[in-house]
Design an enzyme around this catalytic site. Sequence first.
Site, PDB file in Angstrom:
ATOM      1  N   ASP A 309      22.335  42.678  32.913  1.00 35.72           N
ATOM      2  CA  ASP A 309      23.780  42.826  32.983  1.00 35.72           C
ATOM      3  C   ASP A 309      24.402  41.437  32.949  1.00 35.72           C
ATOM      4  OD1 ASP A 309      26.270  44.278  33.473  1.00 35.72           O
ATOM      5  OD2 ASP A 309      26.214  43.288  35.428  1.00 35.72           O
ATOM      6  N   ASP A 346      48.095  36.178  44.790  1.00 37.34           N
ATOM      7  CA  ASP A 346      47.035  36.789  43.984  1.00 37.34           C
ATOM      8  C   ASP A 346      45.689  36.448  44.626  1.00 37.34           C
ATOM      9  OD1 ASP A 346      45.240  37.724  42.133  1.00 37.34           O
ATOM     10  OD2 ASP A 346      46.236  36.845  40.391  1.00 37.34           O
ATOM     11  N   GLU A 350      40.053  35.193  39.907  1.00 31.72           N
ATOM     12  CA  GLU A 350      40.711  34.575  38.761  1.00 31.72           C
ATOM     13  C   GLU A 350      42.038  33.947  39.175  1.00 31.72           C
ATOM     14  OE1 GLU A 350      39.463  37.577  38.830  1.00 31.72           O
ATOM     15  OE2 GLU A 350      37.966  37.728  37.228  1.00 31.72           O
ATOM     16  N   ALA A 379      43.972  47.070  38.618  1.00 28.13           N
ATOM     17  CA  ALA A 379      43.306  47.453  37.372  1.00 28.13           C
ATOM     18  C   ALA A 379      44.208  48.340  36.519  1.00 28.13           C
ATOM     19  CB  ALA A 379      41.998  48.174  37.694  1.00 28.13           C
ATOM     20  N   SER A 384      49.707  40.522  37.303  1.00 27.27           N
ATOM     21  CA  SER A 384      50.250  40.206  38.618  1.00 27.27           C
ATOM     22  C   SER A 384      51.423  39.266  38.422  1.00 27.27           C
ATOM     23  CB  SER A 384      49.174  39.556  39.502  1.00 27.27           C
ATOM     24  OG  SER A 384      48.750  38.321  38.930  1.00 27.27           O
ATOM     25  N   ASP A 519      23.668  44.091  39.218  1.00 26.34           N
ATOM     26  CA  ASP A 519      24.221  43.952  40.563  1.00 26.34           C
ATOM     27  C   ASP A 519      25.326  44.952  40.860  1.00 26.34           C
ATOM     28  OD1 ASP A 519      26.178  42.928  38.891  1.00 26.34           O
ATOM     29  OD2 ASP A 519      26.745  41.326  40.276  1.00 26.34           O
ATOM     30  N   ASP A 523      25.254  49.750  37.179  1.00 22.49           N
ATOM     31  CA  ASP A 523      23.881  49.439  36.762  1.00 22.49           C
ATOM     32  C   ASP A 523      22.855  50.347  37.448  1.00 22.49           C
ATOM     33  OD1 ASP A 523      24.791  47.242  35.232  1.00 22.49           O
ATOM     34  OD2 ASP A 523      24.797  45.965  37.012  1.00 22.49           O
TER      35      ASP A 523
END
Length: 683
Positions: A309, A346, A350, A379, A384, A519, A523
């Site tokens: 992954d 935020d 990111e 999502a 934002s 992880d 998966d």
Amino acid sequence: MIKRLSRRRGALKDIRVIKSAAWEALVRLNPMRLYNNPVVFIGEMGAALVTLLVIRDFSHHLPVRWLDLQISIWLWLALYCANFIGALVEKGGVAQAEALLQSKRGVRAKLVKNTETRNYNLTDAKKLSVGDIILVEAGDVIPLDGEVIEGIASVDESAITGESAPVLRESGGSRSAVTGGTRVVSDFIYVEITVETGANFVDQMIDMVEGESRTKTPTEMSIIFLVTGLSFIFLMVTLSTGIFAHYSSTGVSVVFLVVLLSSLLPLPLGGLLLGAGTAALNRLIKFNVVAKSVRAVESAWDIGIILLDKTGTITLGNRIAIEFIPVNDTTIEELATKALTASFKDETPEGKSIAAIALSKYGAKWREPANAVPLPFSAHTRMSGVDYGAEKLRKGAVDVILDFVGSDRNDFRNKEVMERVEKIGLVGGTPLLVADSDRIFGVIHLKDVIKPGMKERFQRLRQLGVRTIMITGDNPLTAASIAAEAGVDDFIAEATPETKLAIIEREQANGRAAAMCGDGTNDAPALAKADIGLVMNSGTQAARDAGNMLDLDSDPTKLIEIITVGRQMLVTRGALTIFCLAGIIPKYLALLPALLAKGYPDLLRFNIMHLGSPESAVLSVAIFDALVIIMLLPVLVKGVKIKNLSPAKLLIENLILYGSIGVITPFVGIKLLDIIINALHMV
């Protein structure tokens, strides 16, 4: 340098481990505990018979033969050595478990009902249940595995990973998972418990290193059947030899026949081979990898393909901002300020990286807007921002922001913007736009960060004959760029959990063993289906439950060590087996003339070692059988050294090598012992 778990306690070199193994080896001589190990059981019955004969002669005031007494001692010593080695390997694992148990004893948890206040009730960690929320402050031990739902803290994971440097754990992203037995060293976090008491990672690790608690694998059961079958065959050979001796009126003593039986029995196999699996588990722990079973390690020797992954496995898991690109005559300073303001409140990784680069690289001036109303990222909205006064500032995905400003990709006014967006996409990055309701200020370049050393480690996997495939949900352009940077052999873009599972099933249907590294919860199906499901320590609870191995360092290239240990275990078992079986030939050649030469003089031609007498020959073999078991201990613990060859070539090469050593060693050893015995007049 990482302090490995086994080294932290001294493992097999710890005097307490040796003392414990020495006592356990004595306990294992109890015949009631040998029902599942017929090789050692038959050997013990032979040693007991010789001992009883010596005691009989002594109690009846008959002359006790010094030779019989010596043989009795060496037979018991051989049995003890076989038990001691198995106990030593298992007690080494127990010592590692005890080191982990220290981190859990007497832990009390701060159970909270409301995270808005820091009020809590102290409770025994054993009473916690899934879904409970606890407060963990500086100095507190995290009692069970869980997820950080609020806060950020430095966590000392040295009790688990051996790494002395604390790691950051925070809510959201891939750094939210915490492990029971670790300790918070600064700040505080709220943790939601995700496993029941007794089922967390430390408890699973303890179960893995407890050698006797695990289930025997099919390979180990095959070994038991092999040595059991050989034992009964050699028992028949010994009885037949006694019958021939009686028929020829040679008069072979029972003691000599017991030595013949003990020398033919694959006693080292009974004592060593079953310990090879536990030794392999212990070697994996040295690399900070924990396997749930020996069967998982056995599967590693034949792995031909690895699915990895991308996010959190090949990459660090969180994208970071690396560049601000102004458009529409916006200055870089203005873009940096707008991006910093839009990242107000935020809490995503990111968003935090955007704020960090705006301050450190572009020198943005921060001042909290008056009456600001933050819009958190979700999502659903995929953006934002913040509202203050009449201004509505936003940052987010390209299509979402274009829609926010009332435009689209085909708008000629966005030509410069789209050129920048496409360039970022071509190099595998993710573009975000910064805008208000009327104007786009610029583009933020987010980049997946490849974990250090991936390319070199993937090259080593290639040398081992293993093919690596990166699986990702990204678009083909982004996937191709990251695959090239990471150095994997191939990639599959826009993959779903069903895609991963289908690839694993296809490889297995074609007779190839497959491994999966991941992880995330998505998966889990592939991790559960794969021959090896390697879960990153930063992974979700669902992934941990599905996999059969867990890497404490979250490094997917640990499969190099896993495959190496798996192949070592295969080759070590084969080497020990052929060594022991090949050694039967010279021992039989040493004993056969000693036992039957009086009745069959022609057998003297087989005394190619020119041993001094039948008595010295018998005693030499008895001593050699005890010493050779100790000689094989380093091979069992460290494993046979292997090269970058195919598993089949490795096995054949080592079978030839250890077969030759198995034949030569008894010839040399028995001859040297015979010389010493005769020189010291021991017979």
